[in-house]
Write a protein that holds these residues in place. Structure first.
Motif, PDB file in Angstrom:
ATOM      1  N   GLU A 162      10.773 -20.223  88.958  1.00 19.03           N
ATOM      2  CA  GLU A 162      10.097 -20.561  90.203  1.00 19.03           C
ATOM      3  C   GLU A 162      10.758 -21.772  90.859  1.00 19.03           C
ATOM      4  N   GLU A 192       7.017 -19.680 106.555  1.00 27.84           N
ATOM      5  CA  GLU A 192       6.872 -18.208 106.663  1.00 27.84           C
ATOM      6  C   GLU A 192       8.147 -17.518 106.206  1.00 27.84           C
ATOM      7  N   LEU A 249       8.823 -17.845 102.391  1.00 26.18           N
ATOM      8  CA  LEU A 249       7.936 -17.009 101.570  1.00 26.18           C
ATOM      9  C   LEU A 249       8.325 -15.538 101.676  1.00 26.18           C
ATOM     10  N   THR A 250       8.825 -15.140 102.829  1.00 29.34           N
ATOM     11  CA  THR A 250       9.295 -13.757 102.992  1.00 29.34           C
ATOM     12  C   THR A 250      10.559 -13.547 102.164  1.00 29.34           C
ATOM     13  N   ASP A 305      11.451 -15.306  99.362  1.00 30.73           N
ATOM     14  CA  ASP A 305      11.235 -15.427  97.920  1.00 30.73           C
ATOM     15  C   ASP A 305       9.730 -15.611  97.658  1.00 30.73           C
ATOM     16  N   SER A 306       9.084 -14.542  97.233  1.00 36.88           N
ATOM     17  CA  SER A 306       7.623 -14.592  97.070  1.00 36.88           C
ATOM     18  C   SER A 306       7.213 -15.425  95.846  1.00 36.88           C
ATOM     19  N   GLN A 307       8.192 -15.736  94.968  1.00 38.78           N
ATOM     20  CA  GLN A 307       7.893 -16.531  93.765  1.00 38.78           C
ATOM     21  C   GLN A 307       7.935 -18.039  94.017  1.00 38.78           C
ATOM     22  N   SER A 326      -0.557 -13.984 105.563  1.00 40.01           N
ATOM     23  CA  SER A 326       0.590 -13.055 105.559  1.00 40.01           C
ATOM     24  C   SER A 326       1.232 -12.922 104.171  1.00 40.01           C
ATOM     25  N   HIS A 327       0.970 -13.895 103.271  1.00 40.29           N
ATOM     26  CA  HIS A 327       1.561 -13.838 101.913  1.00 40.29           C
ATOM     27  C   HIS A 327       0.440 -14.165 100.921  1.00 40.29           C
ATOM     28  N   ASN A 378      -0.277 -13.684  97.851  1.00 38.00           N
ATOM     29  CA  ASN A 378      -0.073 -14.174  96.478  1.00 38.00           C
ATOM     30  C   ASN A 378       0.791 -15.429  96.394  1.00 38.00           C
ATOM     31  N   ALA A 379       1.061 -16.011  97.542  1.00 37.42           N
ATOM     32  CA  ALA A 379       1.993 -17.153  97.570  1.00 37.42           C
ATOM     33  C   ALA A 379       1.391 -18.402  96.910  1.00 37.42           C
TER      34      ALA A 379
END
Ligand SMILES: NC(=O)C1=CN([C@@H]2O[C@H](COP(=O)(O)OP(=O)(O)OC[C@H]3O[C@@H](n4cnc5c(N)ncnc54)[C@H](OP(=O)(O)O)[C@@H]3O)[C@@H](O)[C@H]2O)C=CC1
Ligand SMILES: CC(C)=CCC[C@@H](C)[C@H]1CC[C@H]2C3=C(CC[C@]12C)[C@@]1(C)CCC(=O)C[C@@H]1CC3
Length: 342
Positions: free
Chosen positions: A2, A20, A23-24, A26-28, A51-52, A54-55
């Motif tokens: 991470e 934004e 996070l798009t 790299d969602s981790q 929009s994310h 699980n971020a």
């Protein structure tokens, strides 16, 4: 693994758009939004989580214009994270901007018209003031607070990215007046100083694995530009702006486009970057985004001098702060004794 990314001024404009985009990408990611106003920070966090969902989005209270706030926030960062992969030094202000309409209309009919639209050279001034630390507010926010944050977090850091500007200009900066107490181009001066500091940091710290880059987002519609002209006026002239974009690719206009170079740098190997280049977010007439490096007008020697002067100022503000804290302790003790006696 991470990655941890800390962004100053992340609750609006280019900083929020960068969140934004990252996070798009790299969602981790673990994002830390460093903001002075926690209500606005919470709102930004909620928007990102919409929009994310699980971020990992953390918040950090940080007023980069206050020495005490920077030192406390740095303590908090050290307690929370054992490394920061990217530190985006993005928070910035341009207080009381004044547009010189006379110079603007003259510029419209001169050979320098494209340059004027790209850099605002000669048409924009600001009124600065002293903050509670006794520093010029623009210098303290756009440069010195970020410098202090880097100094505090140095062992945790590997990549730094400064949001500079095309308005950064050598002639607006004076080494004898680095806080820009005298002139009326404090914004331009502070951005030129950040360009210099980035180069100095590369010269001093690359060998220890710390790399710094500067970007220019272009002209973007954000709270900062709405402070120059009201938002209804910008909406009114938007067709003209789209037209101008055909002649200058610096009119990126949206925060998403403005964050292009910030996002691009996230994907680059630091060793492949040029420490003397400013990375520009550009948008073509057809709306395509791209990043382009352009050489900065900077002397290496002068950048080292600025670095030393910032270290001196750091010593001075730390000394002043510890004297103030000692005074406060003394008066608390005195007050405690007095209340005990009565
Ligand atoms: N818009 C443009 O055309 C250009 C902008 N830039 C630079 O881009 C960066 C982002 O600005 P932009 O998105 O346009 O404008 P915004 O005003 O939308 O964003 C600025 C951000 O910085 C924060 N900030 C300001 N002062 C402080 C402080 N003392 N401590 C912590 N955070 C602070 C603001 O917080 P708050 O919401 O609380 O005020 C806000 O989140 C700035 O450095 C600006 O100079 C460079 C070139 C062009
Ligand atoms: C017709 C038309 C587009 C009028 C707008 C004129 C000016 C308000 C803009 C022309 C160049 C702009 C500019 C900025 C602000 C708005 C202008 C002066 C910035 C200074 C904003 C902040 C930066 O960091 C750089 C920008 C350079 C260009």
């Amino acid at each position: 693994m991470e990655r941890v990314v800390l962004i100053t001024g992340a609750n609006s404009g280019i900083g929020l758009a960068l969140c934004e985009r990252l996070l798009t990408e790299d969602s981790q990611l673990r994002l830390c939004l460093a903001c002075r106003n926690m209500q606005r920070a919470e709102a930004a966090r909620s928007a990102l989580l919409t929009s994310h969902s699980n971020a990992h989005v953390d918040l950090l209270q940080l007023d980069v214009g206050s020495v005490q706030s920077v030192l406390s926030a740095a303590q908090e960062v050290k307690a929370r994270y054992n490394r920061i992969d990217f530190l985006y030094l993005n928070a910035g202000i341009m207080p009381n901007p004044q547009l010189d309409l006379n110079a603007f209309f003259k510029g419209l009919f001169s050979r320098n018209v494209v340059r004027m639209f790209a850099t605002a050279e000669g048409i924009l001034t600001q009124q600065d003031r002293l903050n509670s630390d006794g520093l010029q507010e623009v210098f303290a926010t756009n440069l010195f607070g970020h410098f202090l944050l880097i100094r505090e977090l140095e062992p945790l850091l590997s990549r730094l990215v400064w949001t500079s500007s095309s308005n950064a200009r050598r002639s607006a900066f004076s080494m004898e007046d680095m806080q820009h107490r005298e002139g009326r181009e404090s914004y331009s001066s502070s951005k030129y100083a950040s360009d210099m500091l980035s180069l100095a940091l590369n010269r001093q710290k690359n060998s220890q694995g710390l790399f710094s880059s500067v970007i220019c987002p272009g002209l973007v519609m954000t709270n900062l530009t709405y402070g120059i002209l009201p938002s209804f006026f910008w909406t009114l002239i938007m067709p003209v702006m789209w037209l101008i974009r055909i002649f200058t690719n610096t009119f990126t206009l949206t925060p998403h486009n403005g964050a292009e170079a910030l996002h691009w740098l996230f994907l680059q190997n630091p060793e492949s970057l040029d420490p003397r280049a400013k990375y520009h977010s550009l948008t073509s007439g057809l709306g395509t985004n791209y990043t382009q490096p352009r050489q900065m007008d900077i002397d290496e020697g002068a950048s080292d001098v600025l670095y030393s002067k910032l270290l001196e100022l750091e010593k001075e503000v730390r000394r002043k702060l510890s004297e103030e804290n000692a005074d406060e302790e003394m008066s608390a003790v005195k007050y405690g004794l007095l209340t005990l006696q009565t």
